[in-house]
Structures are given as structure tokens and as C-alpha cells.
Design an enzyme around this catalytic site. Structure first.
Site: not given
Ligand code: HSE
Length: 474
Positions: A225, A243, A340
Site C-alpha cells: 500500500g 523528494k 504509510g
Molecule cells: N511511494 C512512496 C514510497 C510513498 O514508496 O516511498 C511515500 O512517498
């Protein structure tokens, strides 16, 4: 809460009645009584994983938060297109809190802060700009929006005199934005290496531990998820690059042209590569790397072979970690769940608390969105990838015929690439063999040219896999 204040008053009984310390304390106490306590009203747009997590943190830890802020923090409205599905939060919101119209949140005069957790680009951008124009402070977790269109949003926050905060946009529950904006603010940031995508890290961990194929590991990761929609954004490096770009804007104080951030995903990595890497003493991780080179920056996201005793090599499953070096603090490490409901909710709530404290103090946030009062709007120069100098791992698939190795090493020599170590394994079913090598430091442009020549050889049966090496100088 009163209990704590009574204790503090006991502590001050020795002071004369007219003491300014006691006066301050009593007025603080009075401000916190249930009758006089301020209320900060929050509106949430997007009640998915992170929205529900944020609501859960605010309600479960209501008392702690009230005490930390000195005001009640109340979720006044929640907008989502789906207001029927039960999100499984322990304290159900009052049905009247819900709306399917985001404008009910944005235009509600009682709402102090709009928390955008719907994701996506166009609508989220529209709602954030509209909220700011309506005088609302904005908190968002929207990394794609900030990385690609952040400048317009930072500028609008400044123009409207509102606070913009985005702790949850990078590293989930890890307070990395706060660390960059305040904890490390006395430092010149020299480098940053991060595992910023939990999905990719989970996939690489599964492939390494259970010898799963990439495709099977992706399925397992999506079931967690955490993955983006579509998960391509996780495995092709885009999410980590978003990021990285946000962190770089804060670390280096200016605009980052997202298109200049090099990104390459983990799609070409096979369990064989993970095994060979281990034989050489390395683990494979998807790293986001930024380095201050003086007059320009390195900014790149790609799979990396990192020595197995390096701290980042030991970050597994869906965990994130960020290794930052500052000129005075030296190396620092931040580790935690990068995605999460609960960890990301924790990050959003930290922004809400920080903003609520400013509102209680009746002053605008002292820390600007990027941690710089005048960040550079001109994009900071990023080194073209061709100029990168690092060591490399190659896995060449070639027919096992006499002279192959010397032809390949001849091409490498011609391009000035010096081999550090070679492994050649037995024949596979198709009759080709993996020739695996590590190089000394070489220039990326020469490596690309050499690989193009190698892949053109008749004896080479598949595209050569290239993985950059980080964390030591071969
Ligand atoms: N898709 C991202 C991950 C979720 O897997 O880190 C959090 O930004």
C-alpha cells in the site's frame, strides 16, 4: 493539563507576589483554561491513507497536542470525493464534518489551515493557490507538486502572507525537513545520500533475501500500500527525485530545475546483479544523491552499489534513511518509515502543531518555507551527468568464445577505463556468460561510449547492465 500548571505554580511559591515571572505564568494559565483556550480549525482535503492517518494522530493524541500547542486543534471539515467508505479511524468524524466539495474547506471563514492530502498535480495546485488567496495557511504532503511547481506555490505563500509547510513530503515520518530548516541551519550542507523510496527499497530487499524476480517483488511491494499510482513512479526513480529536489531547495537555498535531476530506476536490476554485488562486498540500493561541488551541484537518483558495511546498505524493507553531511556537524543519519498512514500522519501533524503554536503566539512563522529568507529563484546549476566521475559495475552478457574478455577490456582501455576486478561465471542455457567487472574511477561520458561499443559487438547478446558505485574510491 491544569495539573502540570499547578506543579509549576508550586515551584514558583518562593517568588514575591508581584514577580513578573508569576504574572506571566498566571496569564499563561488563564489562557489555557477550558473557557479561554484558543481553537485552531483544520480543514483536510483528501481523506485517503495520509488524510486518515492525520485525523487519527490528531484525535488519538488530542490531549498531548493541546498541551504542546496551548490550544485545541480541531478538524472542522474533511473534503473527499468518497465520503462513504469507512477509513477505520478509531474516533469516527461527525458526519457533518464531511463534504465532497473542496471549496467548502477552502472558503470556510472559520478554518485556519488547509491540509492538502489529495495528491496529484492540477487540482491540488488549484486548491492550494485558492486556499492561500483566501488567507489560509497550507500544509501539504504533495512532493510531485512541490518538486515540479513548488516555486509558484512558495511565491504565492509569500505574497499572501501565509505559512506553507510540507514535512510529510519527504521521508514519511522522518522529520528531515525540520532537520534541514532548523537543526542543521548553521551548516553548509556538503552532501546528502538517501533511500527515499520505500517501495523500491522493499523490492530490492525482497529480491536479495528471497531471490525474487523484479516483477514478483513489485507485486509484493504494491500489496503493502506504499506504492505510487502508477508504481512506475517508484521504480523509475521519479518519486525519489521529487523528494531529493525538495530537500535540495532547502539545503542549498534555491530553485532546483527538476528536469536536471538525473533519474534511473531499478527495472534493469536482476537477482544475479544483487548476487554479484554481494560477491564484491556490496549491496544494491536506489539512492538519491546531492553533493555541493562548489559552483554547482550533483543531483542524481539511480541504483548504487554501496559497501555492505555502509550504514545505508543496512536499511531494508520499506524503511527510508537519509545521510546528510554538514561542514560543522559532520555526518548525520535519519532513519524511519518513509510512508504509510501513521508515520506520514505524524509528519503532517508536526506541521499542524508548529503552525498552531505560531497562531497561539499571534505571529507569523519565523522559519520561511525553504528555510531561507531570500532563496535564489534562479535555478542552481547542476552538473551534467556526463561529467560524473565514479567507479562502475558492468555485467556484460557475451558468448563464451576465445578473446571476448580481451576485446571488452581493449575497448575499456581505449576509453581510459581501468578495471579493478573481474568475475566470469559458467555458461547459462543460452550459451552466453555474464562477465562482471568493477572499474576504478572513470568519467560517465567515457563509460557510456565504451558500453555503446561493447553492446555493438556480435558476441554480446544483451544490453550491458551498468551500476554506479558509491561510498569508497576504487
Ligand atoms: N511511494 C512512496 C514510497 C510513498 O514508496 O516511498 C511515500 O512517498
Amino acid at each position: 493539563m491544569f495539573h502540570d500548571y499547578e506543579k509549576r505554580i508550586d515551584f514558583f511559591v518562593g517568588y514575591p507576589v508581584e514577580s513578573p515571572i508569576l504574572e506571566n505564568l498566571f496569564s499563561e494559565f488563564a489562557g489555557l483554561s477550558e473557557d479561554h483556550m484558543k481553537q485552531i480549525n483544520v480543514g483536510i482535503i483528501g481523506f485517503g491513507t495520509v488524510g486518515a492517518g492525520t485525523y487519527e494522530v490528531l484525535t488519538t493524541n488530542r490531549e498531548i497536542i493541546t498541551n504542546r500547542v496551548g490550544a485545541r486543534v480541531v478538524v472542522r471539515r474533511i473534503a473527499d470525493l468518497d465520503i462513504e467508505t469507512d477509513r477505520g479511524v478509531p474516533e469516527k468524524p461527525d458526519p457533518e464534518v464531511f463534504t465532497t466539495n473542496a471549496m467548502d474547506v477552502i472558503l470556510d471563514p472559520e478554518i485556519d489551515v488547509v491540509v492538502e492530502l489529495m495528491g496529484g498535480l492540477d487540482k491540488a495546485r488549484e486548491f492550494i493557490l485558492k486556499a492561500m488567496e483566501s488567507g489560509k495557511h497550507v500544509i501539504t504532503a504533495n512532493k510531485a507538486l512541490l518538486a515540479e511547481f513548488g516555486w509558484e506555490i512558495y511565491r504565492e505563500a509569500e505574497r499572501c502572507g501565509v505559512t506553507l509547510a510540507f514535512e510529510a513530503s519527504v521521508g514519511g515520518g522522518i522529520p528531515i525537513i525540520g532537520a534541514l530548516k532548523t537543526g542543521l541551519s548553521g551548516n553548509r550542507i556538503q552532501s546528502c545520500m538517501g533511500i527515499l523510496n520505500g517501495t523500491s527499497n522493499y523490492i530490492l530487499t525482497k529480491m536479495a533475501r528471497e531471490n525474487l524476480s523484479f516483477e514478483t517483488a513489485v507485486e509484493a511491494a504494491v500489496a503493502l500500500g506504499f506504492a505510487e499510482d502508477p508504481p512506475t513512479l517508484d521504480v523509475d526513480g521519479t518519486d525519489a527525485a521529487h523528494k531529493l529536489a525538495i530537500m535540495m531547495s532547502i539545503a542549498f537555498g534555491g530553485a532546483i530545475d527538476f528536469d536536471q535531476v538525473f533519474r534511473e530506476g531499478i527495472v534493469a536490476i536482476t537477482p544475479d546483479d544483487i548476487r554479484f554485488a554481494r560477491e564484491f562486498g556490496y549491496h544494491i540500493k536506489l539512492l538519491a544523491i546531492a553533493k555541493d561541488l562548489g559552483n554547482k551541484l550533483e543531483a542524481r537518483v539511480h541504483p548504487v552499489m554501496i559497501p555492505k558495511n555502509h550504514i545505508l546498505a543496512n536499511v531494508h524493507e520499506a524503511f527510508n534513511a537519509i545521510f546528510l553531511e554538514g561542514d560543522f556537524v559532520g555526518p548525520t543519519l535519519y532513519y524511519g518509515l518513509g510512508a504509510g498512514r501513521k508515520p506520514t500522519g505524524s509528519a503532517v501533524v508536526s506541521d499542524i502543531i508548529s503552525l498552531a503554536r505560531d497562531l497561539v503566539a499571534e505571529k507569523r512563522g519565523m522559519v520561511p518555507p525553504l528555510g531561507h529568507v531570500h532563496p535564489s529563484e534562479t535555478a542552481i546549476s547542476i552538473q551534467p551527468m556526463d561529467e560524473l566521475i565514479t567507479s562502475y559495475y558492468f555485467r556484460v552478457s557475451a558468448l563464451d568464445t576465445p578473446g571476448v574478455l580481451s576485446t571488452i577490456s581493449g575497448i575499456l582501455a581505449q576509453k581510459g577505463i581501468s578495471i579493478y576486478s573481474v568475475i566470469q561465471k559458467g555458461r547459462d542455457r543460452k550459451g552466453s556468460v555474464p562477465i562482471v567487472m568493477l572499474t576504478h574511477e572513470a568519467r560517465e561520458s567515457e563509460v557510456r561510449e565504451a558500453i555503446r561499443l561493447i553492446d555493438d559487438l556480435d558476441v554480446v547478446t544483451d544490453k550491458t547492465v551498468v551500476i554506479r558505485v558509491e561510498g569508497n574510491n576504487l
